[in-house]
Structure formats: structure tokens, C-alpha cells
Design a protein around this motif. Structure first.
Motif, PDB file in Angstrom:
ATOM      1  N   GLN A 239       0.830  -1.202   0.000  1.00 28.77           N
ATOM      2  CA  GLN A 239       0.000   0.000   0.000  1.00 28.77           C
ATOM      3  C   GLN A 239       0.864   1.251   0.000  1.00 28.77           C
ATOM      4  OE1 GLN A 239      -2.840  -0.009   3.176  1.00 28.77           O
ATOM      5  NE2 GLN A 239      -3.853  -1.872   2.461  1.00 28.77           N
ATOM      6  N   GLU A 240       1.918   1.216   0.822  1.00 28.64           N
ATOM      7  CA  GLU A 240       2.804   2.380   0.877  1.00 28.64           C
ATOM      8  C   GLU A 240       3.511   2.599  -0.446  1.00 28.64           C
ATOM      9  OE1 GLU A 240       4.955   1.526   4.453  1.00 28.64           O
ATOM     10  OE2 GLU A 240       3.208   2.133   5.638  1.00 28.64           O
ATOM     11  N   GLU A 241       3.950   1.489  -1.040  1.00 24.68           N
ATOM     12  CA  GLU A 241       4.625   1.587  -2.343  1.00 24.68           C
ATOM     13  C   GLU A 241       3.697   2.191  -3.383  1.00 24.68           C
ATOM     14  OE1 GLU A 241       6.164  -2.186  -3.651  1.00 24.68           O
ATOM     15  OE2 GLU A 241       7.525  -2.281  -1.934  1.00 24.68           O
ATOM     16  N   GLN A 242       2.429   1.740  -3.353  1.00 14.01           N
ATOM     17  CA  GLN A 242       1.471   2.230  -4.347  1.00 14.01           C
ATOM     18  C   GLN A 242       1.214   3.721  -4.182  1.00 14.01           C
ATOM     19  OE1 GLN A 242      -1.829  -0.438  -3.860  1.00 14.01           O
ATOM     20  NE2 GLN A 242      -1.096  -1.836  -5.430  1.00 14.01           N
ATOM     21  N   LYS A 243       1.101   4.149  -2.918  1.00 13.16           N
ATOM     22  CA  LYS A 243       0.895   5.564  -2.666  1.00 13.16           C
ATOM     23  C   LYS A 243       2.086   6.366  -3.153  1.00 13.16           C
ATOM     24  CE  LYS A 243      -2.235   5.305   1.201  1.00 13.16           C
ATOM     25  NZ  LYS A 243      -2.224   5.105   2.646  1.00 13.16           N
ATOM     26  N   LEU A 244       3.264   5.853  -2.823  1.00 15.97           N
ATOM     27  CA  LEU A 244       4.489   6.540  -3.220  1.00 15.97           C
ATOM     28  C   LEU A 244       4.570   6.639  -4.740  1.00 15.97           C
ATOM     29  CD1 LEU A 244       6.931   7.674  -1.663  1.00 15.97           C
ATOM     30  CD2 LEU A 244       8.162   5.596  -2.294  1.00 15.97           C
ATOM     31  N   GLU A 245       4.203   5.548  -5.380  1.00 23.32           N
ATOM     32  CA  GLU A 245       4.267   5.534  -6.839  1.00 23.32           C
ATOM     33  C   GLU A 245       3.303   6.557  -7.450  1.00 23.32           C
ATOM     34  OE1 GLU A 245       4.206   2.357 -10.472  1.00 23.32           O
ATOM     35  OE2 GLU A 245       4.928   1.814  -8.488  1.00 23.32           O
ATOM     36  N   SER A 246       2.090   6.641  -6.867  1.00 22.07           N
ATOM     37  CA  SER A 246       1.125   7.627  -7.346  1.00 22.07           C
ATOM     38  C   SER A 246       1.658   9.039  -7.161  1.00 22.07           C
ATOM     39  CB  SER A 246      -0.196   7.491  -6.591  1.00 22.07           C
ATOM     40  OG  SER A 246      -0.699   6.195  -6.738  1.00 22.07           O
ATOM     41  N   LEU A 247       2.265   9.259  -6.007  1.00 21.13           N
ATOM     42  CA  LEU A 247       2.841  10.581  -5.747  1.00 21.13           C
ATOM     43  C   LEU A 247       3.955  10.893  -6.743  1.00 21.13           C
ATOM     44  CD1 LEU A 247       2.974  10.797  -1.869  1.00 21.13           C
ATOM     45  CD2 LEU A 247       1.803  12.350  -3.420  1.00 21.13           C
ATOM     46  N   ASN A 248       4.826   9.879  -6.952  1.00 17.42           N
ATOM     47  CA  ASN A 248       5.923  10.071  -7.902  1.00 17.42           C
ATOM     48  C   ASN A 248       5.396  10.392  -9.286  1.00 17.42           C
ATOM     49  OD1 ASN A 248       7.966   9.719  -6.106  1.00 17.42           O
ATOM     50  ND2 ASN A 248       8.148   7.511  -6.462  1.00 17.42           N
ATOM     51  N   MET A 249       4.296   9.720  -9.637  1.00 19.81           N
ATOM     52  CA  MET A 249       3.712   9.933 -10.957  1.00 19.81           C
ATOM     53  C   MET A 249       3.278  11.396 -11.082  1.00 19.81           C
ATOM     54  SD  MET A 249       0.519   7.901 -12.633  1.00 19.81           S
ATOM     55  CE  MET A 249      -0.689   8.595 -11.515  1.00 19.81           C
ATOM     56  N   MET A 250       2.679  11.918  -9.998  1.00 22.06           N
ATOM     57  CA  MET A 250       2.218  13.296 -10.041  1.00 22.06           C
ATOM     58  C   MET A 250       3.394  14.260 -10.098  1.00 22.06           C
ATOM     59  SD  MET A 250      -0.957  12.908  -7.451  1.00 22.06           S
ATOM     60  CE  MET A 250      -1.567  14.562  -7.539  1.00 22.06           C
ATOM     61  N   VAL A 251       4.438  13.934  -9.355  1.00 19.43           N
ATOM     62  CA  VAL A 251       5.618  14.801  -9.384  1.00 19.43           C
ATOM     63  C   VAL A 251       6.219  14.808 -10.786  1.00 19.43           C
ATOM     64  CG1 VAL A 251       7.988  15.036  -8.540  1.00 19.43           C
ATOM     65  CG2 VAL A 251       6.139  14.530  -6.937  1.00 19.43           C
ATOM     66  N   ARG A 252       6.291  13.613 -11.405  1.00 17.41           N
ATOM     67  CA  ARG A 252       6.831  13.535 -12.767  1.00 17.41           C
ATOM     68  C   ARG A 252       5.989  14.370 -13.715  1.00 17.41           C
ATOM     69  NH1 ARG A 252       7.853   8.063 -11.822  1.00 17.41           N
ATOM     70  NH2 ARG A 252       5.957   7.434 -12.874  1.00 17.41           N
ATOM     71  N   LEU A 253       4.665  14.270 -13.505  1.00 15.01           N
ATOM     72  CA  LEU A 253       3.733  14.998 -14.358  1.00 15.01           C
ATOM     73  C   LEU A 253       3.961  16.499 -14.248  1.00 15.01           C
ATOM     74  CD1 LEU A 253       1.046  14.291 -15.994  1.00 15.01           C
ATOM     75  CD2 LEU A 253      -0.089  15.281 -14.015  1.00 15.01           C
ATOM     76  N   ILE A 254       4.109  16.947 -13.016  1.00 18.06           N
ATOM     77  CA  ILE A 254       4.344  18.379 -12.813  1.00 18.06           C
ATOM     78  C   ILE A 254       5.673  18.772 -13.438  1.00 18.06           C
ATOM     79  CG2 ILE A 254       4.749  20.167 -11.081  1.00 18.06           C
ATOM     80  CD1 ILE A 254       2.846  18.481  -9.248  1.00 18.06           C
ATOM     81  N   ASN A 255       6.690  17.943 -13.198  1.00 20.67           N
ATOM     82  CA  ASN A 255       8.008  18.263 -13.749  1.00 20.67           C
ATOM     83  C   ASN A 255       8.004  18.305 -15.264  1.00 20.67           C
ATOM     84  OD1 ASN A 255       9.147  18.588 -11.271  1.00 20.67           O
ATOM     85  ND2 ASN A 255       9.930  16.499 -11.137  1.00 20.67           N
TER      86      ASN A 255
END
Ligand code: ZN
Length: 341
Positions: A239-255
Motif C-alpha cells: 500500500q505504501e509503495e502504491q501511494k508513493l508511486e502515485s505521488l511520484n507519478m504526479m511529481v513527474r507529471l508536474i516536472n
């Protein structure tokens, strides 16, 4: 230890040692020794493969390395490529460079260049799914792979660790004694894909075992894509990995939508997407970064879309009625049901 890059790939088997003709496919696994298909339509028997990959001595450069080949040789993984350095596919264990290249080019092909499917096969065999990232293999058939040799659970776990850790960086390995099965989680999915092919129908006996000569009488390992590890601690990590991955995805998107410019003048600390009308004059002296107001409408649409996905993800995670679902995306906590032991 010399790197595989410094030498040519070895021929693993002579062409003459391969079966001369393979009859029409009537099962999932072709048994080379008995020249017949097994597992599936024609019967349920599995056999130990007469070939095995030895990562260190077998790896080396191939024609594929000169041609910037992305994909790995399936026959190499199974220890039965007769082409050696002439092979157009790669003959080494997928490493971080390979993982990066594979991730950049495609998400729908596995490390052997085979198409993935939207859903797992019912028995969790096969190529795997492109909808769900999976780095964990379920290892069954342990008794058969040991020809019934009795070992302590720590010994079984260390044998599994030994054979799988040669095939890529390991995240974690867990042997479940009462089910006599194991979960092997690789650091990268490409290594899980590779490891699944390399270790299917392999023996767990070692040349030092007195049973070694009779290893062909065993049935070999049953390696499948794992449903998620039922261990609650592992579930929490997932669950933590999935949350982290979603967050990373958003950060990548913003970047991706951010052009960092040494000349920009908006304070980035506010994390505000500046309005086009209010964009201040560019000051070449400022070293602050800013989000360029490229297309606010599109950007926020994608943002909202991803937030929705995030929320949806959480619902799936926290809804117990989905716990035993076989649906792709939900946490799968059961063991594969079709273990043939
Ligand atoms: Zn090959």
C-alpha cells in the motif's frame, strides 16, 4: 570476477542436442526429454528441464549488444540457446541500464519482447499483465524440485535465495513453511520476468546432493506470477509503495510540464501555477525556478484525473469486499488455486 561485457556469449547447447522436431502444441510446456507437451490440455505432468541457465559462465556479448537490442533471449534464460555470440538477443542478466532502456521504450512488452496481456492467465502463468506492475513470483512445486529430499525450512529458503539472487537484485524472499511455497520479490519487474522463465521446471537439487543424478525424476519448480504476498506486513508495504508511486507519478507529471529556467521570477515555494496574465517579467538575474504557464487548463485536467485515480486506488485498498477479488488492480491476498502438487 570478469564482467559479461568483456567476453563473447557462450553457446549453451549444441544445435544437435536440441530436439530435432517439436510436435504441434497441445500443452503449455514442451518436454524435450520425452518429446511431448505437458501441462494443460494434454495432461498435468511437469518435468524437470534438461537445460539450465548458469548466469556467470553463460553470459556474454552477443550480436544484440552491437545492434542495441533491447530484449533478452528467451532460450538463453532457459539455458538452451545454441547461437551464443551470434544471437540477436541479449545474453546476460537484466541490469539497471537494461531496466531503464526497457522502461523508456515500452510498457506492453516483457523483457523478451513478448506482448503482455490485459489480464493474467487464470493460472497466473504466462507473460503477465500490463495493467499491474508485478515484481513478485510465486514459487511452488518445491517438493518435486527437491525430489522429496527432506530439508529444514531455512535450508529450503537459502536454496531458493541462492538460485533466484543470481537472476537479479532481490527485494525480499519469503518461504511459507506450512504451504511449502515461497514468494520472491525482485527489485525490478524485468528480472521477475526473466527469473520466471529461467527457473520454471528447474530442480532445487545441487550437484553435491546424493539425489542429484535422479533430478530428472522430479517435477521441477512451478513458477507463477504471485498474487500479493498474504503477509499483513507485506500488504502494508505494498500500500505504501502504491501511494508513493502515485505521488511520484504526479511529481513527474508536474516536472514534465515545468520548464526550469534560470531567468524566471516566480517564487516556486508557493507551488502555484501562475496565471498567464499575471506572468511577471522575466528577470535574468533571478536564479529561482518557476512553473511555466504553458497550458493551465490541460495541466489541471491531468492533475484532477490523477487525483481521482489516487482516490480510487485508496478505496480499493481499504474495501475488504475486494480483498479476494481477482480483478486486476485490487490487492490479491489468496494463493494461486491451481497448484498441481
Ligand atoms: Zn540467444
Amino acid at each position: 570476477m570478469k564482467s559479461w561485457k568483456d567476453r563473447s556469449a557462450k553457446v549453451q547447447v549444441k544445435e544437435s542436442e536440441l530436439p530435432s522436431s517439436i510436435p504441434a502444441q497441445t500443452g503449455l510446456t514442451f518436454n524435450i526429454w520425452y518429446s511431448k507437451w505437458s501441462q494443460g490440455f494434454a495432461g498435468n505432468t511437469r518435468f524437470v528441464s534438461p537445460f539450465a541457465l548458469q548466469p556467470q559462465p553463460h553470459s556474454g556479448r552477443t550480436r544484440g549488444d552491437n545492434d542495441d537490442q533491447l530484449f533478452f533471449c528467451l532460450f538463453f534464460a532457459k539455458g538452451m540457446c545454441c547461437l551464443g555470440s551470434k544471437c540477436q538477443y541479449l545474453h546476460h542478466i537484466p541490469n539497471e541500464d537494461d531496466v531503464d532502456k526497457l522502461a523508456l521504450r515500452t510498457e506492453v512488452l516483457d523483457c523478451f519482447g513478448r506482448e503482455k496481456f490485459a489480464d493474467y492467465r487464470e493460472d497466473m502463468g504466462g507473460v503477465g499483465s500490463f495493467r499491474r506492475k508485478n515484481r513478485t513470483l510465486y514459487i511452488g512445486g518445491i517438493d518435486g524440485a527437491l525430489n522429496g529430499k527432506h530439508l529444514k525450512s531455512t535450508q529450503i529458503e537459502s536454496r531458493i535465495r541462492f538460485v533466484f539472487s543470481r537472476l537479479g537484485a532481490i527485494d525480499r524472499i519469503r518461504y511459507v513453511e506450512d504451504k511449502n511455497c515461497a514468494f520472491v520479490k525482485f527489485k525490478y519487474q524485468a528480472n521477475a520476468e526473466f527469473g520466471k522463465e529461467a527457473m520454471s521446471n528447474q530442480t532445487l537439487l545441487l550437484p553435491s546432493d546424493k539425489e542429484w543424478e535422479d533430478r530428472r525424476e522430479g517435477t521441477g519448480l512451478l513458477v507463477k506470477w504471485a498474487n500479493e504476498d498474504p503477509d499483513p506486513a507485506a500488504q502494508k508495504r505494498l500500500q505504501e509503495e502504491q501511494k508513493l508511486e502515485s505521488l511520484n507519478m504526479m511529481v513527474r507529471l508536474i516536472n514534465n510540464n515545468t520548464i526550469t529556467s534560470a531567468g524566471a521570477g516566480v517564487d516556486n515555494n508557493t507551488k502555484k501555477i501562475p496565471d498567464r496574465k499575471e506572468t511577471p517579467e522575466v528577470s535574468i538575474n533571478s536564479t529561482k525556478k518557476r512553473l511555466l504557464p504553458i497550458d493551465n487548463g490541460l495541466q489541471s485536467d491531468i492533475f484532477i484525473e490523477n487525483l481521482k485515480k489516487l482516490k480510487k486506488n485508496e478505496n480499493i485498498e481499504h474495501n475488504p469486499s475486494n480483498s479476494f477479488s481477482r480483478k486486476v488492480g485490487g490487492p490479491l491476498v489468496d494463493y494461486p488455486s491451481s497448484d498441481e502438487e
